[in-house]
Design an enzyme around this catalytic site. Structure first.
Site, PDB file in Angstrom:
ATOM      1  CB  CYS A 115      15.313 -31.868  23.038  1.00  0.00           C
ATOM      2  SG  CYS A 115      16.461 -30.598  22.292  1.00  0.00           S
ATOM      3  CG  HIS A 223      19.149 -34.549  24.752  1.00  0.00           C
ATOM      4  ND1 HIS A 223      18.309 -35.150  23.657  1.00  0.00           N
ATOM      5  CD2 HIS A 223      19.143 -33.458  24.150  1.00  0.00           C
ATOM      6  CE1 HIS A 223      18.331 -34.323  22.634  1.00  0.00           C
ATOM      7  NE2 HIS A 223      18.653 -32.950  22.886  1.00  0.00           N
ATOM      8  CD  GLU A 225      18.054 -38.451  24.764  1.00  0.00           C
ATOM      9  OE1 GLU A 225      18.722 -37.909  24.046  1.00  0.00           O
ATOM     10  OE2 GLU A 225      16.980 -37.825  25.807  1.00  0.00           O
TER      11      GLU A 225
END
Length: 250
Positions: A115, A223, A225
């Site tokens: 990001c 994202h 994660e």
């Protein structure tokens, strides 16, 4: 009793946030958990103290660098853009990130941006950004809806199409998959010396790799994660970064 193998140390760039009455250097929990669980590395916070510490002295002790997302925007002065009133900037993080990106590539350290990290890598290498994608009239809505729950905000939002012969397609085993979308800025001019790895349905570059890098050097706009252990393509991204960091140890 046999000792466990030593794990790579990965530096994680910190934001600087003011939590009254002091500034704090912070990293989001979800990034650290993904690095530990999916990449199998030891994350180490890198404070934004470039005014008193030489970045390369830190890098010599690290096996990789991770650039997480953040709520601030890259300062437009770094790519000849204009300041926008009401925008949150973090110039201390900018200074750290832009310096460490170039140094990590020079030293052949694995580098992974997410990001804001993608935006920083693009700027550090000579590209530019749209500060407000939604105001350009060229793109779909990439921002999260803050009226929704966090789970809903991080749900898959749109498709990315990977370059068929690219690194991202090889890592994930996919040429197309759905990703979340929680960003206001995005790539305008792609930096020279990088290759687009994936684009959104509207043509926005959503991932790129650094040409000629001697180690893993990739960035994604979404994202990966988030709930990484439940998302195989994103898990594979962190695993590939972790594997590169283990190779860097040798």
């Amino acid at each position: 009793m046999q000792e466990k193998a030593q794990k790579p140390l990965v530096g994680v760039v910190a934001d600087v946030k003011f939590i009254a009455p002091h500034p704090f250097h912070t990293v989001g929990d979800k990034y650290l958990r993904a690095l530990v669980q999916a990449a199998d590395v030891v994350p180490v916070l890198i404070p934004a103290l470039t005014d008193i510490v030489a970045v390369k002295s830190w890098l010599s002790r690290l096996d990789g660098v991770f650039l997480p997302g953040g709520y601030s925007m890259v300062h437009p002065g770094h790519y000849e853009g204009e300041l926008i009133d009401g925008t949150l900037y973090d110039e201390a993080r900018d200074e750290l990130s832009l310096t460490i990106i170039r140094a990590a590539l020079d030293l052949g350290k694995p580098l992974f941006g997410v990001c804001r990290g993608l935006q920083e890598m693009n700027v550090a290498l000579g590209g530019s950004l749209h500060q407000n994608l939604h105001l350009t009239g060229q793109y779909i809505e990439h921002r999260e809806d803050k009226s929704l729950t966090v789970e809903e905000q991080y749900a898959d939002a749109h498709v990315v199409r990977c370059h068929a012969d690219g690194q991202l397609a090889r890592i994930t085993g996919l040429e197309e998959y759905r990703v979340n979308s929680l960003h206001t800025q995005g790539i305008d001019r792609l930096a020279p010396g990088v290759t687009a790895e994936a684009v959104a349905e509207d043509g926005l570059v959503e991932a790129f790799s650094v040409d000629g890098a001697t180690a893993f050097a990739m960035a994604v706009q979404w994202h990966p994660e988030w709930r990484v252990m439940d998302n195989q393509p994103n898990k594979k991204l962190f695993e590939a970064f972790g594997a590169a960091c283990r190779r860097a140890m040798k």
